[in-house]
Design an enzyme around this catalytic site. Structure first.
Site, PDB file in Angstrom:
ATOM      1  N   LYS A  46       0.733  -1.238  -0.021  1.00 19.55           N
ATOM      2  CA  LYS A  46       0.080  -0.203   0.023  1.00 19.55           C
ATOM      3  C   LYS A  46       0.915   1.364  -0.002  1.00 19.55           C
ATOM      4  O   LYS A  46       0.230   2.326   0.593  1.00 19.55           O
ATOM      5  CB  LYS A  46      -0.947   0.091   1.159  1.00 19.55           C
ATOM      6  CG  LYS A  46      -1.747  -1.297   1.614  1.00 19.55           C
ATOM      7  CD  LYS A  46      -2.236  -1.858   0.346  1.00 19.55           C
ATOM      8  CE  LYS A  46      -3.195  -1.356  -0.777  1.00 19.55           C
ATOM      9  NZ  LYS A  46      -3.492  -2.112  -1.896  1.00 19.55           N
ATOM     10  N   HIS A 101       7.620  -7.375  -2.268  1.00 18.35           N
ATOM     11  CA  HIS A 101       7.230  -6.707  -0.670  1.00 18.35           C
ATOM     12  C   HIS A 101       8.450  -7.543   0.244  1.00 18.35           C
ATOM     13  O   HIS A 101       8.346  -7.240   1.470  1.00 18.35           O
ATOM     14  CB  HIS A 101       6.018  -7.073  -0.229  1.00 18.35           C
ATOM     15  CG  HIS A 101       4.892  -6.426  -1.042  1.00 18.35           C
ATOM     16  ND1 HIS A 101       5.078  -4.973  -1.448  1.00 18.35           N
ATOM     17  CD2 HIS A 101       3.566  -6.835  -1.161  1.00 18.35           C
ATOM     18  CE1 HIS A 101       3.935  -4.932  -1.741  1.00 18.35           C
ATOM     19  NE2 HIS A 101       2.961  -5.880  -2.021  1.00 18.35           N
ATOM     20  N   GLY A 252      -5.921   7.521  -3.263  1.00 16.17           N
ATOM     21  CA  GLY A 252      -4.551   7.998  -3.992  1.00 16.17           C
ATOM     22  C   GLY A 252      -4.177   9.454  -3.337  1.00 16.17           C
ATOM     23  O   GLY A 252      -3.778  10.202  -4.322  1.00 16.17           O
TER      24      GLY A 252
HETATM   25  P1  A3P Z   1      -4.997   4.397  -1.222  1.00 17.06           P
HETATM   26  O1  A3P Z   1      -5.728   3.282  -0.626  1.00 17.06           O
HETATM   27  O2  A3P Z   1      -4.488   5.510  -0.079  1.00 17.06           O
HETATM   28  O3  A3P Z   1      -5.923   5.259  -2.245  1.00 17.06           O
HETATM   29  P2  A3P Z   1      -0.063  -0.502  -3.540  1.00 17.06           P
HETATM   30  O4  A3P Z   1      -0.122  -0.420  -5.061  1.00 17.06           O
HETATM   31  O5  A3P Z   1       1.283  -0.523  -3.026  1.00 17.06           O
HETATM   32  O6  A3P Z   1      -1.039  -1.744  -3.125  1.00 17.06           O
HETATM   33  O7  A3P Z   1      -0.756   1.007  -3.141  1.00 17.06           O
HETATM   34  C1  A3P Z   1      -2.187   1.147  -3.128  1.00 17.06           C
HETATM   35  C2  A3P Z   1      -2.208   2.625  -2.961  1.00 17.06           C
HETATM   36  O8  A3P Z   1      -1.625   3.494  -3.858  1.00 17.06           O
HETATM   37  C3  A3P Z   1      -3.734   3.229  -2.867  1.00 17.06           C
HETATM   38  O9  A3P Z   1      -3.704   4.173  -1.951  1.00 17.06           O
HETATM   39  C4  A3P Z   1      -3.835   3.594  -4.285  1.00 17.06           C
HETATM   40  O10 A3P Z   1      -5.096   4.389  -4.340  1.00 17.06           O
HETATM   41  C5  A3P Z   1      -2.536   4.346  -4.441  1.00 17.06           C
HETATM   42  N1  A3P Z   1      -2.393   4.295  -5.887  1.00 17.06           N
HETATM   43  C6  A3P Z   1      -2.477   3.759  -6.718  1.00 17.06           C
HETATM   44  N2  A3P Z   1      -2.266   4.327  -8.313  1.00 17.06           N
HETATM   45  C7  A3P Z   1      -2.095   5.729  -7.900  1.00 17.06           C
HETATM   46  C8  A3P Z   1      -1.954   6.854  -8.634  1.00 17.06           C
HETATM   47  N3  A3P Z   1      -1.632   6.647 -10.165  1.00 17.06           N
HETATM   48  N4  A3P Z   1      -1.708   8.006  -8.314  1.00 17.06           N
HETATM   49  C9  A3P Z   1      -1.737   8.065  -6.837  1.00 17.06           C
HETATM   50  N5  A3P Z   1      -2.104   6.949  -5.945  1.00 17.06           N
HETATM   51  C10 A3P Z   1      -2.177   5.786  -6.185  1.00 17.06           C
END
Ligand code: A3P
Length: 292
Positions: A46, A101, A252
């Site tokens: 995340k 991870h 995001g």
């Molecule tokens: P949130 O749940 O706070 O919205 P991972 O890919 O490591 O699992 O992380 C997911 C997080 O990255 C999520 O956060 C997701 O919305 C955010 N995320 C994914 N793509 C993104 C983008 N293009 N710009 C900003 N945040 C992004």
């Protein structure tokens, strides 16, 4: 506090999703042969993994930039330890891009050659905790913990998938000299994506035109990734994700923790994390007021 063994198992002090990998597979990864041209994206869950997966795939492949290659993000930059689509990693064409991870001590030994490039993306842990809380509802393979306070206590104790956020970042940071590694934060990507992409290109030795970099910025935006079925992870099996309960691209933003954590919970979080966090060589941004 016990690790929920229906969903997770622990191997050498790190917890994995039970249904998706075995301890033997993780053990074997130590000897997984690395090429100098490989690129490894390392994150705690995340922290912006799929965002950076998209950026890397756009940097390397014109076909992803112009939309002519119809390949899902998970297959462009697959997870090393969770080979969900059973890809043949050994025989993949170079340059191979991987996401992981894993903690620093479980990655393939060859990564310590110092030639293969590693990119570590970190995010402020309050947002990580909140994002993981929502993700746990949406992921069929993780235990859903309804009460946020209980979830947060598990996070602080490192008793969730990928174990402790602090251990993960401290380990990678302390062992940075063992690897050829670039550290980035989710927050710096949010604040100035173009500069972050240029930093990544510079690290990877990739010279792209301004026009191409602008195209990457555009394709890696939350809005564009959300609507592109190749990048929004909506192709994933319902056995893994329950799309009635959420999405990978959720909000995001920087600072969403403020919408969920109470003042008391935030103080408790600080109390457990502050001392060790102060020793980390990273500056985290906690607030969404500078958010784009
Ligand atoms: P949130 O749940 O706070 O919205 P991972 O890919 O490591 O699992 O992380 C997911 C997080 O990255 C999520 O956060 C997701 O919305 C955010 N995320 C994914 N793509 C993104 C983008 N293009 N710009 C900003 N945040 C992004």
């Amino acid at each position: 506090m016990e690790l929920s063994d229906k969903y997770l198992f622990e191997h050498k002090g790190f917890s994995f999703v039970r249904d998706l990998v075995t301890a033997e597979y993780i053990e074997a990864l130590e000897d997984f042969e690395i090429r100098d041209s490989d690129v490894f994206l390392v994150t705690y869950p995340k922290s912006g993994t799929i965002w950076t997966q998209q950026i890397l795939s756009l940097i390397y492949h014109e076909g992803h930039r112009d939309g002519t290659e119809n390949i899902d993000l998970i297959d462009r930059v697959p997870w090393l330890e969770y080979n969900i689509n059973h890809m043949d990693y050994v025989n993949r064409a170079s340059p191979r891009l991987f996401a992981t991870h894993l903690p620093y001590y479980l990655v393939p030994k060859g990564l310590r050659s110092g030639r293969t490039k590693v990119i570590y993306v970190a995010r402020n842990p309050k947002d990580v905790c909140v994002s993981l809380y929502y993700f746990s509802k949406f992921s069929v393979k993780l235990e859903e913990i309804e009460d946020f306070n209980s979830f947060m206590e598990r996070f602080l104790a490192g008793k969730l998938v990928a174990s402790s956020w602090l251990d993960h970042i401290e380990g990678w940071s302390a062992h940075r000299d063992d690897f050829n590694i670039l550290f980035l934060t989710y927050e710096e990507m949010k604040k100035d994506l173009k500069s972050a992409i240029l930093k990544i290109c510079n690290f990877l030795g990739k010279r792209l035109t301004d026009k191409v970099v602008d195209a990457i910025v555009d394709k890696a935006s939350m809005a564009n990734m959300r609507v592109d079925r190749r990048t929004n992870y909506k192709q994933m099996s319902p056995e893994l994700l329950d799309f009635s309960k959420g999405s990978f691209l959720r909000k995001g933003i920087i600072g969403d923790w403020k919408n969920l954590m109470t003042v008391a919970q935030s103080e408790r979080f600080d109390c457990v994390f502050k001392e060790r966090m102060e020793k980390l060589p990273f500056k985290f941004c906690w607030d969404n007021k500078d958010d784009l």
